[in-house]
Design a protein around this motif. Sequence first.
Motif, mmCIF file in Angstrom:
data_model
loop_
_atom_site.group_PDB
_atom_site.id
_atom_site.type_symbol
_atom_site.label_atom_id
_atom_site.label_comp_id
_atom_site.label_asym_id
_atom_site.label_seq_id
_atom_site.Cartn_x
_atom_site.Cartn_y
_atom_site.Cartn_z
ATOM 1 N N ILE A 138 71.907 -25.853 60.439
ATOM 2 C CA ILE A 138 71.723 -27.066 59.643
ATOM 3 C C ILE A 138 72.845 -27.178 58.613
ATOM 4 C CG2 ILE A 138 70.232 -28.236 57.963
ATOM 5 C CD1 ILE A 138 67.826 -26.833 59.369
ATOM 6 N N GLU A 139 73.171 -26.068 57.966
ATOM 7 C CA GLU A 139 74.237 -26.077 56.961
ATOM 8 C C GLU A 139 75.565 -26.498 57.582
ATOM 9 O OE1 GLU A 139 76.483 -23.078 53.848
ATOM 10 O OE2 GLU A 139 74.539 -22.491 54.658
ATOM 11 N N ARG A 140 75.877 -25.977 58.766
ATOM 12 C CA ARG A 140 77.135 -26.360 59.450
ATOM 13 C C ARG A 140 77.163 -27.861 59.720
ATOM 14 N NH1 ARG A 140 76.372 -21.525 62.124
ATOM 15 N NH2 ARG A 140 75.385 -22.513 63.906
ATOM 16 N N GLU A 141 76.030 -28.403 60.187
ATOM 17 C CA GLU A 141 75.961 -29.839 60.471
ATOM 18 C C GLU A 141 76.198 -30.659 59.201
ATOM 19 O OE1 GLU A 141 72.083 -30.398 62.194
ATOM 20 O OE2 GLU A 141 72.814 -30.035 64.226
ATOM 21 N N VAL A 142 75.554 -30.278 58.113
ATOM 22 C CA VAL A 142 75.697 -31.014 56.853
ATOM 23 C C VAL A 142 77.129 -30.920 56.335
ATOM 24 C CG1 VAL A 142 74.960 -31.129 54.427
ATOM 25 C CG2 VAL A 142 73.249 -30.881 56.248
ATOM 26 N N VAL A 143 77.742 -29.749 56.437
ATOM 27 C CA VAL A 143 79.142 -29.591 56.014
ATOM 28 C C VAL A 143 80.049 -30.489 56.864
ATOM 29 C CG1 VAL A 143 81.088 -27.960 55.948
ATOM 30 C CG2 VAL A 143 78.858 -27.304 54.990
ATOM 31 N N MET A 144 79.791 -30.558 58.166
ATOM 32 C CA MET A 144 80.584 -31.437 59.039
ATOM 33 C C MET A 144 80.436 -32.897 58.615
ATOM 34 S SD MET A 144 79.980 -29.684 62.801
ATOM 35 C CE MET A 144 80.539 -31.109 63.679
ATOM 36 N N ILE A 165 79.007 -39.563 51.122
ATOM 37 C CA ILE A 165 77.569 -39.610 51.389
ATOM 38 C C ILE A 165 76.796 -38.666 50.476
ATOM 39 C CG2 ILE A 165 77.513 -37.836 53.185
ATOM 40 C CD1 ILE A 165 75.509 -39.728 54.671
ATOM 41 N N ASP A 166 75.616 -39.116 50.081
ATOM 42 C CA ASP A 166 74.692 -38.299 49.308
ATOM 43 C C ASP A 166 73.804 -37.581 50.316
ATOM 44 O OD1 ASP A 166 73.295 -37.209 47.199
ATOM 45 O OD2 ASP A 166 72.257 -39.072 46.662
ATOM 46 N N ILE A 167 73.984 -36.271 50.459
ATOM 47 C CA ILE A 167 73.229 -35.479 51.429
ATOM 48 C C ILE A 167 73.098 -34.061 50.896
ATOM 49 C CG2 ILE A 167 75.272 -34.880 52.795
ATOM 50 C CD1 ILE A 167 73.493 -35.111 55.345
ATOM 51 N N ALA A 168 71.959 -33.450 51.140
ATOM 52 C CA ALA A 168 71.700 -32.088 50.690
ATOM 53 C C ALA A 168 71.383 -31.211 51.899
ATOM 54 C CB ALA A 168 70.538 -32.088 49.701
ATOM 55 N N PHE A 224 65.648 -39.303 62.717
ATOM 56 C CA PHE A 224 65.631 -39.031 61.288
ATOM 57 C C PHE A 224 66.140 -37.638 60.940
ATOM 58 C CE2 PHE A 224 62.335 -42.417 61.146
ATOM 59 C CZ PHE A 224 62.805 -43.147 60.065
ATOM 60 N N ASN A 225 65.927 -36.645 61.804
ATOM 61 C CA ASN A 225 66.305 -35.291 61.415
ATOM 62 C C ASN A 225 67.724 -34.905 61.828
ATOM 63 O OD1 ASN A 225 66.166 -34.338 64.071
ATOM 64 N ND2 ASN A 225 64.118 -33.500 63.831
ATOM 65 N N CYS A 226 68.522 -35.877 62.216
ATOM 66 C CA CYS A 226 69.924 -35.650 62.588
ATOM 67 C C CYS A 226 70.819 -36.133 61.438
ATOM 68 C CB CYS A 226 70.244 -36.415 63.870
ATOM 69 S SG CYS A 226 72.009 -36.556 64.219
ATOM 70 N N PRO A 227 71.596 -35.232 60.822
ATOM 71 C CA PRO A 227 72.439 -35.657 59.699
ATOM 72 C C PRO A 227 73.522 -36.649 60.105
ATOM 73 C CG PRO A 227 73.001 -33.420 60.346
ATOM 74 C CD PRO A 227 71.781 -33.809 61.131
#
Length: 188
Positions: A58-64, A72-75, A11-14
């Motif tokens: 975390i920010e780098r992962e979400v940007v990737m 995708i809807d992701i924050a 669950f905690n992996c974007p």
Amino acid sequence: MKHKAILYSDFNCPFCYALEERLVGLRLAPSVEWRGVQHAPQMPVPMQLANLGFAQSIEREVVMVKDLMPEIDIAFPIGKPNTLKAIQYSIAASRHEPLLGLVFRHTLAREFWVNGEDISDEAFIKTVAHQFQFDSLRVDSAAESEADRWQREWQHLGTGSVPTLVRDDGEILMGLQPVEVLKAFFGE
């Protein structure tokens, strides 16, 4: 030939969240048996605010993820939760009502990745369960054992990576893959 696969996901992996959203969008989810694992079991309960270095990671992962899947809807979450209880409750929900259990699991993932909710919080998980009329949902020893078994199976694979898809013929596919690759993997 259409293939089925096991998906090892946290669950905690974007990337896991995005892959599951992609599988749903491609209508491949019915061909997938989800198995929740913890790639970071050391995450705290309750979720703590990420320090600067971790927050940047975390920010780098979400940007990737957004680069790979702009729709995708992701924050950007404020931290990453321990996911054991979310996994165990998802197992219990799926045993009680498979289709509703799937929607419950997807809702938990979205609550974290879209709304930033702490899905390590058992009270919050029960609030989500209530939305699905799973008021009597409990984690029993069978759900705990299944979560342990899935964790051991994933560790035995030796990939150390989530998401990991294992096709019914043993072929392995890791990471958030493009639509064409997923379709070919499942024989679509």
